[in-house]
Design a protein around this motif. Structure first.
Motif, short mmCIF file in Angstrom:
data_model
loop_
_atom_site.label_atom_id
_atom_site.label_comp_id
_atom_site.label_asym_id
_atom_site.label_seq_id
_atom_site.Cartn_x
_atom_site.Cartn_y
_atom_site.Cartn_z
N LEU A 24 1.16 -2.59 5.04
CA LEU A 24 2.51 -2.04 4.86
C LEU A 24 2.79 -1.13 6.04
N TRP A 103 2.18 -0.75 -4.02
CA TRP A 103 3.21 -0.17 -3.15
C TRP A 103 4.54 -0.02 -3.87
N GLY A 107 3.99 3.61 -4.50
CA GLY A 107 4.08 3.78 -3.06
C GLY A 107 5.51 3.75 -2.55
#
Length: 226
Positions: A24, A103, A107
């Motif tokens: 990411l 994520w 996240g």
């Protein structure tokens, strides 16, 4: 004057997943997902993901609260758009990378999907879509696939099985009569249209999504016979 993006993206997380490395990154205001060094998607637009979901819904009849299976969580545009529409019933998302799910849950990508994940209609299944389509007993009114760059440009070699005759048979099996299969692709594929017809799907067509340059993105649409 608009500030230019930094030359080098910032890596926010890097993990070794069950299918290789997933990363990411942040590049200016954009969040990007990279798999095994291959750019998959970012948060720059989302038009194609919205069209994927809307085209599937538009191709359905007026059945109440249709249930949708979304293949691939990605940056979350498809899920967020589906959850924003009260017409959808159950929304199931299959994602095989635990990092991508993390994520979104805790996240940076929570900025896209926090409301959708809190929606009681939403269910996340952490598994491989090819296996899920082959093994599940659940059925849906729509199946929206966005796990590759297209039927001829898969993220992993194993994903190619989904677009082969046996994989398309599994896609048809998880669809209810009159259900819609919608497949995102970075380029048109007359060959895939033929494969859909050979697999018994009807009303096969392709919708184009204009891009700044090059060939348009597309959504392949097909209906399981009633």
């Amino acid at each position: 004057m608009t500030a230019a993006f930094p030359d080098t993206p910032e890596v926010l997380d890097r993990r070794e997943g069950p299918y290789g490395e997933v990363v990411l990154r942040r590049h200016g205001p954009l969040l990007q997902i990279i798999a095994n060094g291959c750019f998959l998607m970012d948060t720059s637009d989302g038009r194609s993901e919205r069209l994927l979901v809307d085209a599937a819904l538009g191709a359905l009849d007026d059945r109440p609260a249709p249930e949708v299976l979304i293949g691939g969580l990605g940056v979350g545009f498809s899920l967020a758009h589906a959850a924003a529409n009260p017409r959808w019933g159950r929304i199931t998302v299959v994602e095989r990378e635990p990092a991508v799910v993390d994520w979104h849950r805790t996240g940076p990508l929570a900025q896209v999907t926090a409301a959708a994940l809190a929606d009681p209609r939403t269910r996340i299944v952490e598994t491989d879509l090819v296996a899920y389509a082959h093994e599940t007993s659940a059925t849906f009114d729509a199946l929206c696939l966005d796990i590759d760059n297209g039927p001829g440009w898969t993220v992993t070699e194993e994903n190619g099985a989904l677009y082969a005759p046996a994989g398309l048979a599994d896609c048809a099996r998880v669809l209810r009569p009159g259900g819609v299969l919608a497949v995102w692709s970075a380029q048109p594929s007359p060959e895939f249209e033929g494969s859909l017809g050979n697999a018994g799907f009807q009303q096969v067509r392709t919708e184009e999504i204009p891009v700044a340059r090059g060939v348009p993105d597309v959504v392949h649409l097909a209906v399981r016979p009633g």
